[in-house]
Design a protein around this motif. Structure first.
Motif, mmCIF file in Angstrom:
data_model
loop_
_atom_site.group_PDB
_atom_site.id
_atom_site.type_symbol
_atom_site.label_atom_id
_atom_site.label_comp_id
_atom_site.label_asym_id
_atom_site.label_seq_id
_atom_site.Cartn_x
_atom_site.Cartn_y
_atom_site.Cartn_z
ATOM 1 N N VAL A 1 0.844 -1.189 0.000
ATOM 2 C CA VAL A 1 0.000 0.000 0.000
ATOM 3 C C VAL A 1 0.880 1.240 0.000
ATOM 4 O O VAL A 1 1.783 1.354 0.839
ATOM 5 C CB VAL A 1 -0.913 0.018 1.248
ATOM 6 N N GLU A 2 0.615 2.146 -0.907
ATOM 7 C CA GLU A 2 1.353 3.409 -0.902
ATOM 8 C C GLU A 2 0.781 4.308 0.176
ATOM 9 O O GLU A 2 -0.433 4.549 0.217
ATOM 10 C CB GLU A 2 1.197 4.080 -2.270
ATOM 11 N N GLU A 3 1.667 4.778 1.046
ATOM 12 C CA GLU A 3 1.192 5.605 2.157
ATOM 13 C C GLU A 3 1.134 7.058 1.703
ATOM 14 O O GLU A 3 2.025 7.847 1.978
ATOM 15 C CB GLU A 3 2.108 5.405 3.364
ATOM 16 N N THR A 4 0.053 7.379 0.991
ATOM 17 C CA THR A 4 -0.046 8.699 0.373
ATOM 18 C C THR A 4 -0.808 9.698 1.231
ATOM 19 O O THR A 4 -0.981 10.847 0.835
ATOM 20 C CB THR A 4 -0.758 8.583 -0.994
ATOM 21 N N GLY A 5 -1.293 9.257 2.397
ATOM 22 C CA GLY A 5 -2.085 10.144 3.248
ATOM 23 C C GLY A 5 -1.255 11.260 3.861
ATOM 24 O O GLY A 5 -0.042 11.132 4.012
ATOM 25 N N ALA A 6 -1.960 12.358 4.204
ATOM 26 C CA ALA A 6 -1.276 13.495 4.838
ATOM 27 C C ALA A 6 -1.261 13.354 6.351
ATOM 28 O O ALA A 6 -0.581 14.113 7.039
ATOM 29 C CB ALA A 6 -1.988 14.786 4.446
ATOM 30 N N THR A 7 -2.029 12.386 6.864
ATOM 31 C CA THR A 7 -2.091 12.198 8.318
ATOM 32 C C THR A 7 -1.857 10.718 8.653
ATOM 33 O O THR A 7 -2.018 9.844 7.792
ATOM 34 C CB THR A 7 -3.473 12.588 8.884
ATOM 35 N N PHE A 8 -1.502 10.458 9.920
ATOM 36 C CA PHE A 8 -1.341 9.073 10.371
ATOM 37 C C PHE A 8 -2.666 8.321 10.202
ATOM 38 O O PHE A 8 -2.677 7.158 9.806
ATOM 39 C CB PHE A 8 -0.928 9.045 11.851
#
Ligand code: IMP
Length: 196
Positions: free
Chosen positions: A39-46
């Motif tokens: 999974v690409e961790e593209t989120g701006a938050t945890f």
């Protein structure tokens, strides 16, 4: 209840499995259910990143899946490395390279306040989600100390214990850590959810 742990970080797996098993949950790994998702961790938050990981593994396995996204936030660096903790300094660095870079970037800085954050998300096949967050405040050491743990543990100093995370036993760390706190909050929310 059977939960698939959406993580490939061996150290996190041990910590989460330890705590979740104590809560009476049967924890299986992605590999145990024949799932291997990147999974690409593209989120701006945890929180966003935890959701992305848990949701992808739930979709792939058809089972409830739980993920943690975590990192170290340093006040004097406006919260960096934050969601980029695992990638701080680029792909060429290992754990020691990353904490050395962080110490270098904090050279001469007297404000050493920082915190570890962990966001946990559990996604259910019916679309429901249970989420929790945990934090642990500390100060950034001036030099690494201790042999245990992983990541930034050797430079994360807990003033109350006068030790870094890397000097604590797994039990001592789980009792106060961001992940331990998030999992405790998660247990309460899960119990409420299951009673509904
Ligand atoms: P994640 O797998 O994207 O959540 O990456 C989290 C990163 O934050 C890890 O690779 C570590 O660098 C750091 N990190 C998170 N939790 C801890 C901890 O308990 N000790 C030390 N470093 C941690």
């Amino acid at each position: 209840m059977k939960l698939v742990l959406a993580s490939k970080n061996a150290h996190k797996l041990v910590e989460m499995k330890d705590i979740l098993s104590q809560l009476g949950m049967e924890v299986v790994l992605e590999s145990d259910v024949g799932v291997d998702v990147d999974v690409e961790e593209t989120g701006a938050t945890f929180e966003e990143n935890a959701y992305l990981k848990a949701h992808a593994v739930m979709e792939a396995s058809g089972l409830p899946a739980i993920a943690d996204d975590s990192g170290l936030c340093v006040d004097a660096l406006n919260g960096a490395p934050g969601v980029y903790s695992a990638r701080y300094g680029g792909p060429g660095l290992d754990d020691a390279g990353r904490y050395k870079l962080l110490l270098e970037n904090m050279r001469g800085q007297l404000d050493r306040r920082c915190k570890f954050v962990s966001a946990i998300c559990c996604c259910f096949p019916n679309g429901d989600r249970v989420e929790a967050r945990g934090e642990c405040a500390g100060t950034l050491a001036y030099a690494p100390k201790g042999e245990d743990g992983f990541g930034y543990d050797p430079i994360f100093f807990v003033p109350g214990l006068k030790k870094t995370f890397a000097e604590l036993s797994p039990e001592e760390k789980n009792a106060i850590s961001h992940r331990g706190n998030a999992l405790k909050a998660f247990r309460e929310k899960l119990e409420t959810y299951l009673k509904k």
